[in-house]
Design an enzyme around this catalytic site. Structure first.
Site, PDB file in Angstrom:
ATOM      1  N   HIS A 168       0.853  -1.196   0.000  1.00  0.00           N
ATOM      2  CA  HIS A 168       0.000   0.000   0.000  1.00  0.00           C
ATOM      3  C   HIS A 168       0.889   1.246   0.000  1.00  0.00           C
ATOM      4  O   HIS A 168       1.594   1.512   0.973  1.00  0.00           O
ATOM      5  CB  HIS A 168      -0.919  -0.002   1.211  1.00  0.00           C
ATOM      6  CG  HIS A 168      -1.827   1.189   1.255  1.00  0.00           C
ATOM      7  ND1 HIS A 168      -2.770   1.430   0.280  1.00  0.00           N
ATOM      8  CD2 HIS A 168      -1.923   2.221   2.134  1.00  0.00           C
ATOM      9  CE1 HIS A 168      -3.412   2.564   0.567  1.00  0.00           C
ATOM     10  NE2 HIS A 168      -2.913   3.059   1.681  1.00  0.00           N
ATOM     11  N   ASP A 170       0.891   5.177  -0.148  1.00  0.00           N
ATOM     12  CA  ASP A 170       0.142   6.431  -0.051  1.00  0.00           C
ATOM     13  C   ASP A 170       0.834   7.513  -0.871  1.00  0.00           C
ATOM     14  O   ASP A 170       2.006   7.814  -0.621  1.00  0.00           O
ATOM     15  CB  ASP A 170       0.078   6.899   1.400  1.00  0.00           C
ATOM     16  CG  ASP A 170      -0.804   6.021   2.262  1.00  0.00           C
ATOM     17  OD1 ASP A 170      -2.004   5.946   1.974  1.00  0.00           O
ATOM     18  OD2 ASP A 170      -0.284   5.416   3.220  1.00  0.00           O
ATOM     19  N   ASP A 282      -7.912   1.244   2.213  1.00  0.00           N
ATOM     20  CA  ASP A 282      -7.570   2.252   3.216  1.00  0.00           C
ATOM     21  C   ASP A 282      -8.496   3.461   3.327  1.00  0.00           C
ATOM     22  O   ASP A 282      -8.357   4.227   4.261  1.00  0.00           O
ATOM     23  CB  ASP A 282      -6.136   2.735   2.983  1.00  0.00           C
ATOM     24  CG  ASP A 282      -5.483   3.245   4.265  1.00  0.00           C
ATOM     25  OD1 ASP A 282      -5.944   2.871   5.349  1.00  0.00           O
ATOM     26  OD2 ASP A 282      -4.527   4.025   4.169  1.00  0.00           O
ATOM     27  N   ASP A 420       1.692  -1.250   4.478  1.00  0.00           N
ATOM     28  CA  ASP A 420       2.160   0.013   3.928  1.00  0.00           C
ATOM     29  C   ASP A 420       3.609  -0.087   3.477  1.00  0.00           C
ATOM     30  O   ASP A 420       4.487  -0.503   4.252  1.00  0.00           O
ATOM     31  CB  ASP A 420       2.068   1.119   4.979  1.00  0.00           C
ATOM     32  CG  ASP A 420       0.640   1.513   5.295  1.00  0.00           C
ATOM     33  OD1 ASP A 420      -0.269   0.967   4.655  1.00  0.00           O
ATOM     34  OD2 ASP A 420       0.444   2.366   6.181  1.00  0.00           O
ATOM     35  N   HIS A 570      -6.726   9.455  -0.117  1.00  0.00           N
ATOM     36  CA  HIS A 570      -7.396   9.363   1.174  1.00  0.00           C
ATOM     37  C   HIS A 570      -6.581   9.919   2.344  1.00  0.00           C
ATOM     38  O   HIS A 570      -7.002   9.777   3.501  1.00  0.00           O
ATOM     39  CB  HIS A 570      -7.814   7.906   1.459  1.00  0.00           C
ATOM     40  CG  HIS A 570      -6.677   6.940   1.415  1.00  0.00           C
ATOM     41  ND1 HIS A 570      -6.376   6.213   0.288  1.00  0.00           N
ATOM     42  CD2 HIS A 570      -5.767   6.578   2.350  1.00  0.00           C
ATOM     43  CE1 HIS A 570      -5.331   5.439   0.537  1.00  0.00           C
ATOM     44  NE2 HIS A 570      -4.949   5.643   1.780  1.00  0.00           N
TER      45      HIS A 570
END
Length: 1172
Positions: A168, A170, A282, A420, A570
């Site tokens: 994941h 971000d 998420d 993550d 997000h």
């Protein structure tokens, strides 16, 4: 040390190449590229009438036999165990789409509106009604129960485990997107390519195109080739494929479409694939709008994770964690999409292999010593798998898999393997792949275990599941289900507000960093207007030279699209990133806003034809115009550029209307001197008004500048010119407003040239032809609204403040209820003018500098939408330590009997019914309000608040509507961010309030289906969120100077008021001139609004609906021919209406230009435009 643990809590279809102007179309599964129904009809006719008498007799006998059976036994029921989809395990995963089945259960009309409620097995309202929210400790699975199994569950159908490695990433959170790329994401993508290339059994999924596009620019040719090979052979799947994994509470549906389109189109253009499975692990709660948009983009399946832990438990208890998500208004089952909800607390490895995180953590091999990740907090650690321990390790892992499997209906199990920013090095990847493969080999070599385990992609999982559901009937008696995939329940509703443990509700992020939530919407509407201007310029262009100007802006246009898309992440629009990351987002948006405004200023010249030397001849030549509102920095409010007109001169003001209807509207510019007039370009006079400009400063409330108002009329998607003049003898000067003042100090002198009087009474009114508003003079707050029909509604406005302990960027954790902050004895100024009446209040509070001041305005423009609304503008400054751990709200306390029910919008697209529950805490009764919330009483009275930015709303008592404006928090809320929210900026929050009355019988609230806005409310929301853009001439002109062309009107007529042009654009302007003849280069996305017919007003005069006035795309424009129109998906990558859930007739109708849109639907069309 790399990013540790999970934060905040603990083969694809191929498309064409990238050479075309619009994205090439992905082939429709099991469909020919071109559908010709008339040809099929001809074939049937030929068989009957070609002389084949035996065929005709056979068909006739068969028909008679069929009718006899039908007469005797009636219509047969479907065989429930047969799947509605064609599925080939191990193949391409193609699905044969068909027309939606007839809904199984009858639907019921909803009183007070036109919508009907879809038949479903589950609604989120029903779940909330049923669940007691007791937070019972379930043991190792704290939010569940002690899961067990008998051992014979897989005797007839073995357990098929698909372990899906993922990372994941971000695009901004603790680090900026570029910092993350350089430190981790670049290395992760390198690792994926290297590790997967070693063993064809290894699989991986990737979601965020923002990182992949960045890596693609740096990657070598051989790495790109290896990446494409892995994608094509099914080892690497792109899931979702948006620019980011967008937030679903605050993002507007326009921006969601844009970010998905940007990522999907880049992917198709670069690699030649189109995603069909969505992965959203998420976002902090999930919107039904996202499910709808994905379905209309051609997605088949979706996965979600962060839903309320009690909802997860309830669904798991009944094996309903996999379901068909259906829109609540979809009675024809055309929006159905299959959903997998993950069952446990988090998406990290300890919470994905099974219900016991302490055991699952033993199988996160990146937590072994040497990789820099957090050790297992349960003190049970992973160990290397070898021949001596493989049996024990494999059986222990399989036990978790089997326990997890009992929560679902099928014997196909999904097990994510990641966290993550994982797989950052080859050694880390090898540790995971090596150890798991050894355990898989053991499991697979022992048939007595009735299990098979392997690495897989999301497509592998959904393909295997669909194949199993085709063979085995998992339907339950009486279950409505879906024709999309039988064997699973159907569900409607959304998943807000999310709670991950105890009473920790994630309602704080609805409001965190509201300044940038507002900038997000400004960038969105400015980008939309710019895209519209580019599309019009290119459409009207009939020579090569005029293509150069829009093409020269192509790179900055792409940057603007991507900067808007990036902020939908997000941790972007949510306001949940580190301070310097927020600054990075803000700077990117500010840069794009400046670029777009400069472009639009030049585009005005082109569309009006006012410059002799065309911009394409000298693209760098400064524009004749400049935007009327500008920002000096990324973190300040926009300022109005004051117009200073010398005596005997005129200043040009050009207004652009980005909406599809003619707009009569009271507009405003700021002038330095009040003795001016307004004229049209033909010299005719326009009535105008001047009022003082106020500011948030009790010692100097008057800025010294003036607001000049007049009523403008601007054609749809067009331009209109006005002039502000000084010394024009033939016209009356702007009429000054009359001022009434209440103050306890002498610091408010009467500004020139206004006449002031003192307010003596306890109440004061402002009014127009539709409303009379009553204010409490001592507090400055609104008390009551009366309409011209004599109906009175108590609306007590209250400014309040929550004190909080433990609130942070994500969580809202108030201590008690909000307390009023306004005291008696502030300052109040009433401005009474011909066009605008205003109340400006600077309330007295316990703080020396109050955190809020506010204006209330009513408008008097004839035939304007504004005459029906009340404008509220709050200036908020939650600055300094005095406001630490405070959360500021405005509350409207009405006498409407709403019985704890209110309505908020989802992403600006649809409404959702909300109910205030005593069994959950205050913070759990807060919901996202991206653009609208309203109350409605049993007598039909409705009180609506439209917003230009996303905020949070609640109705804590009957008749109350509460909206949070800002929050300042010193503490981290322990969800991984590691800081509070202290970077507040001065900002304005703008609301448009409507008070309406139902003309039909009382509205029932027995349905879970949300009520719809009235058509007036829809129009008010559109006017607020898509304001007119004003440009002023850089130089004043002499009054005697000849006026150049003054207007531009591209549409043949205003469109019906229930038809909205969501987007009108040229996706690839740089390639516009490279198109082959007849190729569709423009795109229009349309929405047909669902409106509540029990409210009589159609938004003022001159308003029709699509039913009354059908629209043909071929005749949409004036002086522009639409040569063809083709239905396409919302991401522009599919052209089969049936595959998208639409009827086949929609595609056929589009070929003839007919718009065949049902209420609530969005539809994209590819168009080719040529000048007449």
């Amino acid at each position: 040390m790399f990013s540790t643990g999970n934060r905040r809590g603990g083969s694809s279809s191929t498309g064409g190449g990238g050479g075309g102007l619009l994205p090439s179309i992905a082939p429709s599964p099991n469909k020919s590229k071109t559908r010709k129904p008339h040809r099929r009809r001809n074939l049937l006719r030929d068989l009957f009438f070609s002389g084949n008498i035996f065929f005709s007799i056979a068909v006739s006998l068969s028909l008679l036999f069929f009718l006899a059976i039908l007469f005797r036994y009636a219509i047969p029921h479907p065989i429930r165990h047969l799947s509605s989809t064609s599925f080939s395990a191990g193949g391409s995963g193609s699905i044969a789409y068909r027309h939606p089945r007839k809904p199984i259960s009858s639907t019921k009309p909803v009183a007070g509106g036109n919508a009907r409620e879809a038949a479903v097995d589950l609604t989120t309202k029903d779940l909330y009604d049923k669940i007691e929210f007791l937070d019972i400790d379930g043991g190792p699975w704290k939010q569940g129960w002690m899961v067990s199994y008998g051992g014979h569950e897989w005797d007839s159908e073995k357990l098929k485990v698909l372990v899906v490695p993922h990372s994941h990433n971000d695009p901004g959170w603790k680090l900026t997107v570029e910092e993350y790329y350089q430190r981790q994401s670049r290395r992760i993508l390198d690792t994926i390519v290297e590790s997967l290339s070693k063993d064809i059994r290894r699989k991986f999924i990737w979601e965020e195109m923002s990182y992949l596009e960045r890596w693609w620019r740096d990657a070598s040719f051989s790495k790109k080739e290896d990446f494409i090979k892995l994608v094509k052979n099914g080892q690497l799947e792109i899931v979702g494929g948006g620019w980011v994994m967008n937030d679903e509470a605050n993002s507007h549906y326009y921006s969601i479409i844009e970010q998905m389109m940007e990522g999907n189109m880049w992917l198709n253009d670069t690699i030649g694939i189109v995603p069909k499975n969505a992965w959203a692990i998420d976002p902090f709660g999930y919107s039904a709008t996202m499910a709808y948009l994905l379905r209309r983009m051609g997605f088949q399946n979706m996965l979600i994770q962060r839903t309320h832990y009690e909802i997860k438990k309830e669904l798991a208890l009944n094996k309903n964690l996999e379901y068909i998500w259906r829109q609540s208004w979809d009675v024809d089952e055309t929006t159905d999409i299959f959903v997998h909800m993950m069952p446990f607390y988090s998406y990290d490895i300890p919470h994905t292999c099974g219900p016991e995180p302490a055991i699952c953590c033993e199988f996160d091999f990146a937590r072994m010593s040497g990789f820099g990740y957090e050790f297992c907090p349960w003190r049970q650690y992973p160990v290397e798998t070898n021949q001596g321990n493989v049996r024990e390790r494999a059986l222990k892992l399989l036990d978790q898999y089997k326990k997890k499997s009992t929560l679902y209906r099928t014997s196909t199990l999904l097990v994510p393997l990641g966290d993550d920013f994982r797989y950052v090095s080859t050694d880390e990847a090898e540790a995971q792949f090596r150890n798991y493969q050894m355990m898989f080999d053991y499991i697979n070599s022992n048939p007595s275990l009735n299990a098979e385990a392997k690495f897989g992609t999301l497509e592998d999982y959904f393909q295997t599941l669909r194949e199993e559901a085709k063979r085995i009937n998992y339907s339950r008696p009486g279950e409505v289900g879906s024709g999309e995939l039988e064997g699973f329940p159907s569900l409607s509703g959304d998943f807000f507000t999310y709670a991950d443990r105890q009473q920790d509700y994630w309602s704080g992020y609805y409001v965190s960093r509201p300044f940038f939530k507002a900038v997000d919407r400004v960038l969105e509407e400015t980008l939309r207007a710019s895209e519209m201007m580019i599309a019009l310029m290119l459409g009207y262009c009939n020579r090569l030279q005029c293509l150069k100007f829009p093409a020269s802006f192509s790179y900055k246009l792409t940057a603007a699209r991507r900067n808007l898309a990036l902020f939908q992440h997000h941790d972007g629009v949510t306001g949940t990133a580190k301070n310097h990351v927020v600054e990075d987002y803000g700077t990117r948006m500010h840069t794009s806003l400046q670029d777009l405004q400069i472009f639009m200023s030049k585009a005005v010249e082109v569309l009006l034809g006012v410059r002799h030397e065309k911009p394409e001849q000298n693209p760098v030549q400064p524009s004749l115009f400049e935007p009327e509102q500008v920002r000096s920095r990324y973190d300040v409010q926009p300022m109005h550029k004051p117009i200073n007109v010398p005596e005997g001169n005129k200043q040009r003001v050009v207004i652009f209307n980005p909406l599809e209807q003619m707009r009569d509207e009271v507009v405003m510019v700021v002038v330095n001197k009040p003795d001016v007039s307004v004229i049209q370009s033909n010299g005719s006079c326009v009535t105008s008004q001047v009022s003082p400009e106020w500011q948030h400063d009790k010692d100097k409330m008057f800025t010294g500048r003036h607001r000049l108002y007049w009523q403008a009329s601007v054609p749809p998607m067009g331009l209109q010119t006005y002039y502000v003049v000084n010394g024009f003898v033939g016209c009356e000067k702007a009429i000054p407003a009359k001022l009434k003042v209440f103050t306890n100090s002498n610091s408010l002198p009467c500004p020139t040239p206004y006449v002031c009087s003192k307010l003596e009474a306890n109440t004061v009114e402002i009014k127009n032809s539709h409303h009379t508003l009553t204010f409490d003079v001592m507090t400055g707050n609104l008390k009551q609204i009366s309409d011209k029909y004599g109906s009175e509604t108590v609306v007590k406005e209250e400014i309040g403040m929550y004190s909080s302990w433990g609130s942070g960027a994500y969580l809202f954790k108030p201590v008690g209820e909000a307390k009023p902050v306004a005291q008696e004895g502030g300052q109040l100024v009433i401005s009474e003018g011909l066009l605008v009446q205003e109340s400006f209040s600077y309330p007295k509070t316990t703080w020396d500098k109050t955190p809020i001041s506010h204006s209330t305005r009513v408008y008097n423009g004839a035939n304007t939408l504004q005459q029906f609304l009340i404008e509220k503008e709050y200036h908020v400054e939650l600055l300094g330590s005095a406001f630490n751990d405070k959360e500021l709200i405005v509350r409207y306390m009405t006498d409407i009997d709403s019985k704890g029910v209110f309505y908020t919008d989802l992403n600006g697209f649809q409404m959702s019914r909300r109910e205030t529950y005593a069994k959950i805490p205050l913070q759990g009764n807060y919901y996202p309000m991206p653009s609208l919330s309203f109350l409605q009483g049993s007598d039909g009275r409705r009180f609506s608040v439209h917003s230009r930015q996303s905020l949070g709303a609640a109705s804590l008592k009957s008749g109350w509507l509460e909206i949070m404006l800002d929050r300042r928090l010193t503490q981290d809320d322990e969800r991984g961010l590691g800081q509070g929210v202290m970077d507040n900026r001065p900002m304005n929050v703008l609301f448009h309030i409507l008070k309406e009355s139902n003309i039909s019988a009382s509205t029932s609230r027995s349905t879970s289906l949300a009520l719809n806005p009235s058509i007036l409310s829809h129009r008010v929301g559109a006017h607020l969120n898509y304001p007119m853009h004003t440009f002023i001439g850089k130089k004043a002109e002499e009054l005697s100077a000849q006026s150049p062309p003054s207007s531009f009107s591209p549409l043949a007529a205003s469109l019906p008021c229930d038809l909205h042009i969501v987007s009108f654009k040229v996706p690839q302007p740089l390639k516009y001139s490279l198109a082959v003849p007849g190729e569709s280069r423009h795109v229009a996305i349309l929405q047909r609004r669902q409106w509540d017919s029990s409210y009589c007003r159609k938004g003022g005069l001159q308003c029709t609906t699509l039913t009354e006035e059908p629209i043909n795309l071929f005749y949409l424009f004036k002086d522009l021919a639409v040569l063809n129109a083709k239905v396409t998906s919302l991401n522009l990558l599919h052209n089969d209406p049936v595959m998208l859930g639409y009827s086949e007739q929609m595609g056929d109708g589009a070929e003839e230009g007919n718009i065949m849109l049902s209420p609530m639907e969005l539809q994209a069309y590819k168009l080719e435009l040529r000048p007449h």
